[in-house]
Design an enzyme around this catalytic site. Sequence first.
Site, short mmCIF file in Angstrom:
data_model
loop_
_atom_site.label_atom_id
_atom_site.label_comp_id
_atom_site.label_asym_id
_atom_site.label_seq_id
_atom_site.Cartn_x
_atom_site.Cartn_y
_atom_site.Cartn_z
N LYS A 195 0.86 -1.18 0.00
CA LYS A 195 0.00 0.00 0.00
C LYS A 195 0.89 1.22 0.00
O LYS A 195 1.70 1.42 0.91
CB LYS A 195 -0.90 -0.01 1.23
N LYS A 248 -2.23 -1.54 -3.77
CA LYS A 248 -3.09 -0.36 -3.71
C LYS A 248 -2.27 0.89 -3.80
O LYS A 248 -1.28 1.00 -3.09
CB LYS A 248 -3.83 -0.40 -2.38
C1 PBG Z 1 -7.58 3.23 5.66
C2 PBG Z 1 -7.84 3.14 4.20
C3 PBG Z 1 -7.63 4.11 3.20
C4 PBG Z 1 -8.15 3.57 2.03
C5 PBG Z 1 -8.64 2.29 2.33
N1 PBG Z 1 -8.43 2.03 3.67
C6 PBG Z 1 -7.10 5.49 3.27
C7 PBG Z 1 -5.72 5.76 3.68
O1 PBG Z 1 -4.90 4.88 3.90
O2 PBG Z 1 -5.43 6.95 3.87
C8 PBG Z 1 -8.21 4.28 0.70
C9 PBG Z 1 -9.22 3.77 -0.27
C10 PBG Z 1 -9.52 4.68 -1.40
O3 PBG Z 1 -8.89 5.74 -1.62
O4 PBG Z 1 -10.44 4.34 -2.15
N2 PBG Z 1 -6.32 2.95 6.11
#
Ligand code: PBG
Length: 324
Positions: A195, A248
């Site tokens: 991520k 992601k």
């Molecule tokens: C929480 C989380 C996030 C997303 C999914 N779970 C945001 C982040 O890490 O700031 C983002 C999903 C999206 O942008 O569609 N940790």
Amino acid sequence: MITKRPRRNRYNEVIRSMVQETALELNDFIFPLFIIEGQNQKVEVASMPGINRYSVDTLLDEVASCVELGIKAFAPFPSIPENLKDKYARESENPDGLFPRAIREIKKNFPDVVLMTDVAMDPYSSDGHDGIVINGEIVNDETLEVLGKMALTQAQAGADIVGPSDMMDGRVGHIRRVLDENGFHKVGIMSYTAKYASAFYGPFRDALDSAPKMGDKKTYQMNPANSREALIEAALDTEEGADYLMVKPALAYLDIIKLLRDNSHLPIAAYNVSGEYAMVKAAGLKGWIDGEKAMLESLLSIKRAGADIILSYFAKDFAKYLQK
Ligand code: PBG
């Protein structure tokens, strides 16, 4: 004289579909849902046209309409009222909190749908971070305790798969242990393995009011410049017991999807995130691109790169497209 003519395999629609290497199916998708407190609420996310935040009652109608279209898997996310947030995300362990209530209601009304629930502190944290903040530092090991309790609360409410999305070290192993010790060996873990610290999460943070109050997420989310590091994360998550590995965002990271696909036997998921949805939607609504074709092409690229599972806000649009 040209004897080799690749265009022969593109000559007509039947031939083209015969040699088509990749195809999207509705089974590939998980549809994210945003949940808010209250009754009879359906509030559009300004930066995500077509995507709403639902109170639990209207959420059930939304799930019903998705199930009707053939969508079977959902990734719900709660928007927690500011007054319930604290430094330790304690609301995430409350079995009567918004999220466990929503999970129970969905599973009660739709026992066959699969729910993958997000495990991370940010929606519940008064600091807006995915970990406990001490003197400006996002601390790791203390955060694991919170994540374990949060995952257990979600499993007790009926989650089928938990999705740790915080990028703390050791979280998959810790969550696996807590789930197993409490008899939840059937609950899977879809780890947000690679991520990245991305600008494409902006609209999601609008939807949940979960943006960090100070600093950024670069001490835990990965540097977009790195790909070998994704293999280190993948090896650890696998060893710690992840059932799925996720990349992601998706579109700016297709090479990472392919990299994990080529180096793992686990199912690979990709999260086509909020900003990626917003870009295609906005340009489509302006008439600058054909929004539907751009949606299909970007989803197909994620599958072609090697994703078995696609989390996308386009899941419902795609389901509707299939019915046309
Ligand atoms: C929480 C989380 C996030 C997303 C999914 N779970 C945001 C982040 O890490 O700031 C983002 C999903 C999206 O942008 O569609 N940790």
